[in-house]
Design a protein around this motif. Structure first.
Motif, PDB file in Angstrom:
ATOM      1  N   PHE A   1      15.357   4.620  -7.159  1.00 10.91           N
ATOM      2  CA  PHE A   1      16.665   5.246  -7.306  1.00 10.91           C
ATOM      3  C   PHE A   1      17.426   4.626  -8.474  1.00 10.91           C
ATOM      4  O   PHE A   1      18.040   5.343  -9.276  1.00 10.91           O
ATOM      5  CB  PHE A   1      17.466   5.107  -6.003  1.00 10.91           C
ATOM      6  CG  PHE A   1      18.770   5.835  -6.013  1.00 10.91           C
ATOM      7  CD1 PHE A   1      18.806   7.219  -6.032  1.00 10.91           C
ATOM      8  CD2 PHE A   1      19.968   5.138  -6.009  1.00 10.91           C
ATOM      9  CE1 PHE A   1      20.012   7.895  -6.039  1.00 10.91           C
ATOM     10  CE2 PHE A   1      21.175   5.807  -6.024  1.00 10.91           C
ATOM     11  CZ  PHE A   1      21.203   7.188  -6.040  1.00 10.91           C
ATOM     12  N   GLY A   2      17.377   3.310  -8.583  1.00 10.20           N
ATOM     13  CA  GLY A   2      18.041   2.647  -9.708  1.00 10.20           C
ATOM     14  C   GLY A   2      17.435   3.040 -11.042  1.00 10.20           C
ATOM     15  O   GLY A   2      18.150   3.292 -12.013  1.00 10.20           O
ATOM     16  N   GLN A   3      16.121   3.102 -11.086  1.00  6.51           N
ATOM     17  CA  GLN A   3      15.453   3.474 -12.334  1.00  6.51           C
ATOM     18  C   GLN A   3      15.754   4.923 -12.708  1.00  6.51           C
ATOM     19  O   GLN A   3      15.979   5.234 -13.880  1.00  6.51           O
ATOM     20  CB  GLN A   3      13.955   3.254 -12.216  1.00  6.51           C
ATOM     21  CG  GLN A   3      13.246   3.354 -13.543  1.00  6.51           C
ATOM     22  CD  GLN A   3      11.809   2.873 -13.466  1.00  6.51           C
ATOM     23  OE1 GLN A   3      11.269   2.687 -12.383  1.00  6.51           O
ATOM     24  NE2 GLN A   3      11.194   2.694 -14.607  1.00  6.51           N
ATOM     25  N   LEU A   4      15.775   5.803 -11.728  1.00  8.00           N
ATOM     26  CA  LEU A   4      16.113   7.201 -12.013  1.00  8.00           C
ATOM     27  C   LEU A   4      17.552   7.339 -12.499  1.00  8.00           C
ATOM     28  O   LEU A   4      17.830   8.110 -13.425  1.00  8.00           O
ATOM     29  CB  LEU A   4      15.886   8.071 -10.775  1.00  8.00           C
ATOM     30  CG  LEU A   4      14.436   8.370 -10.430  1.00  8.00           C
ATOM     31  CD1 LEU A   4      14.344   9.101  -9.093  1.00  8.00           C
ATOM     32  CD2 LEU A   4      13.791   9.194 -11.529  1.00  8.00           C
ATOM     33  N   LEU A   5      18.470   6.602 -11.886  1.00  4.57           N
ATOM     34  CA  LEU A   5      19.863   6.664 -12.330  1.00  4.57           C
ATOM     35  C   LEU A   5      20.017   6.151 -13.760  1.00  4.57           C
ATOM     36  O   LEU A   5      20.720   6.754 -14.574  1.00  4.57           O
ATOM     37  CB  LEU A   5      20.761   5.852 -11.395  1.00  4.57           C
ATOM     38  CG  LEU A   5      21.284   6.570 -10.167  1.00  4.57           C
ATOM     39  CD1 LEU A   5      22.090   5.619  -9.303  1.00  4.57           C
ATOM     40  CD2 LEU A   5      22.139   7.753 -10.563  1.00  4.57           C
ATOM     41  N   ILE A   6      19.359   5.038 -14.060  1.00  4.13           N
ATOM     42  CA  ILE A   6      19.463   4.490 -15.412  1.00  4.13           C
ATOM     43  C   ILE A   6      18.813   5.427 -16.427  1.00  4.13           C
ATOM     44  O   ILE A   6      19.297   5.583 -17.537  1.00  4.13           O
ATOM     45  CB  ILE A   6      18.840   3.085 -15.466  1.00  4.13           C
ATOM     46  CG1 ILE A   6      19.757   2.103 -14.749  1.00  4.13           C
ATOM     47  CG2 ILE A   6      18.615   2.632 -16.895  1.00  4.13           C
ATOM     48  CD1 ILE A   6      19.190   0.724 -14.625  1.00  4.13           C
ATOM     49  N   THR A   7      17.731   6.050 -16.048  1.00  2.00           N
ATOM     50  CA  THR A   7      16.995   6.890 -16.979  1.00  2.00           C
ATOM     51  C   THR A   7      17.685   8.232 -17.222  1.00  2.00           C
ATOM     52  O   THR A   7      17.788   8.682 -18.361  1.00  2.00           O
ATOM     53  CB  THR A   7      15.570   7.141 -16.457  1.00  2.00           C
ATOM     54  OG1 THR A   7      14.933   5.880 -16.245  1.00  2.00           O
ATOM     55  CG2 THR A   7      14.762   7.951 -17.444  1.00  2.00           C
ATOM     56  N   PHE A   8      18.167   8.876 -16.182  1.00  2.00           N
ATOM     57  CA  PHE A   8      18.625  10.253 -16.325  1.00  2.00           C
ATOM     58  C   PHE A   8      20.129  10.458 -16.209  1.00  2.00           C
ATOM     59  O   PHE A   8      20.605  11.570 -16.412  1.00  2.00           O
ATOM     60  CB  PHE A   8      17.918  11.144 -15.293  1.00  2.00           C
ATOM     61  CG  PHE A   8      16.441  11.230 -15.541  1.00  2.00           C
ATOM     62  CD1 PHE A   8      15.948  11.836 -16.680  1.00  2.00           C
ATOM     63  CD2 PHE A   8      15.545  10.686 -14.636  1.00  2.00           C
ATOM     64  CE1 PHE A   8      14.583  11.899 -16.918  1.00  2.00           C
ATOM     65  CE2 PHE A   8      14.185  10.740 -14.868  1.00  2.00           C
ATOM     66  CZ  PHE A   8      13.704  11.359 -16.009  1.00  2.00           C
TER      67      PHE A   8
ATOM     68  N   GLY B   1      11.135   5.056 -20.404  1.00  2.00           N
ATOM     69  CA  GLY B   1      10.667   6.338 -19.886  1.00  2.00           C
ATOM     70  C   GLY B   1      11.726   7.413 -19.919  1.00  2.00           C
ATOM     71  O   GLY B   1      11.522   8.493 -19.423  1.00  2.00           O
ATOM     72  N   GLY B   2      12.859   7.112 -20.507  1.00  2.00           N
ATOM     73  CA  GLY B   2      13.972   8.053 -20.483  1.00  2.00           C
ATOM     74  C   GLY B   2      13.836   9.156 -21.498  1.00  2.00           C
ATOM     75  O   GLY B   2      12.947   9.160 -22.344  1.00  2.00           O
TER      76      GLY B   2
ATOM     77  N   HIS C   1      15.653  15.546 -26.887  1.00  2.00           N
ATOM     78  CA  HIS C   1      15.829  16.352 -25.669  1.00  2.00           C
ATOM     79  C   HIS C   1      17.297  16.454 -25.306  1.00  2.00           C
ATOM     80  O   HIS C   1      17.739  17.472 -24.789  1.00  2.00           O
ATOM     81  CB  HIS C   1      15.027  15.756 -24.517  1.00  2.00           C
ATOM     82  CG  HIS C   1      13.553  15.732 -24.760  1.00  2.00           C
ATOM     83  ND1 HIS C   1      12.821  16.878 -24.919  1.00  2.00           N
ATOM     84  CD2 HIS C   1      12.688  14.712 -24.896  1.00  2.00           C
ATOM     85  CE1 HIS C   1      11.554  16.576 -25.114  1.00  2.00           C
ATOM     86  NE2 HIS C   1      11.446  15.246 -25.115  1.00  2.00           N
ATOM     87  N   LEU C   2      18.066  15.402 -25.558  1.00  2.00           N
ATOM     88  CA  LEU C   2      19.484  15.439 -25.216  1.00  2.00           C
ATOM     89  C   LEU C   2      20.243  16.354 -26.169  1.00  2.00           C
ATOM     90  O   LEU C   2      21.236  16.955 -25.787  1.00  2.00           O
ATOM     91  CB  LEU C   2      20.071  14.020 -25.281  1.00  2.00           C
ATOM     92  CG  LEU C   2      19.563  13.057 -24.210  1.00  2.00           C
ATOM     93  CD1 LEU C   2      20.163  11.689 -24.433  1.00  2.00           C
ATOM     94  CD2 LEU C   2      19.933  13.564 -22.835  1.00  2.00           C
TER      95      LEU C   2
END
Length: 147
Positions: free
Chosen positions: A64-71, A137-138, A143-144
């Motif tokens: 969850f932390g990695q997903l929040l930091i990444t996306f 991995g972000g 893409h942004l």
């Protein structure tokens, strides 16, 4: 024989410091995993169930932390998640450094000074590693730009 023991002690301290710096990012997931495992054991899940619940809770926390930091888009949210991961690492660094220096120097003031320096070093290392998770991995800038 004494020289061999001194060299072995230095090698062991170096290995433990390397391990501390390497695993500093996982201080928060480990804490959450231990807390969830202790709760599960207290509710009657038994030792295997407590271990399973602890491992799942730690993995979910890290993911969850990695997903929040990444996306996550707002920088303040990324910084908040990074601080949440870095704070337990800095506390662990303080206590690990204090455990080493209390055997090396008698002065309490110097023990605290070196412990704070150790906490800062571990905190910075954990912050760099957490920030590296965001860039590894972000999404890239291309893409942004399209979004």
């Amino acid at each position: 024989m004494i020289i061999l023991a001194i060299l072995a002690s230095i090698a062991a301290i170096g290995l433990l410091c390397w391990l501390l710096f390497t695993l500093a990012v996982f201080a928060l997931p480990a804490f959450v995993g231990f807390a969830a495992g202790a709760w599960a054991h207290g509710t009657g899940a038994g030792i295997p169930g407590a271990i399973l619940i602890g491992v799942i809770a730690a993995a979910v926390t890290f993911a969850f932390g990695q997903l929040l930091i990444t996306f996550a888009r707002p920088m303040w949210l990324k910084l908040a998640v990074a601080v949440i991961f870095v704070a337990p690492a800095a506390v662990a660094g303080f206590h690990a450094t204090h455990g080493i220096v209390k055997h090396l120097m008698p002065s309490d003031a110097w023990q605290i000074t070196f412990s704070v320096i150790g906490a800062i070093a571990v905190g910075i290392t954990a912050f760099v590693r957490v920030a590296g998770m965001a860039t590894a991995g972000g999404p890239t800038g291309r893409h942004l730009a399209r979004a």
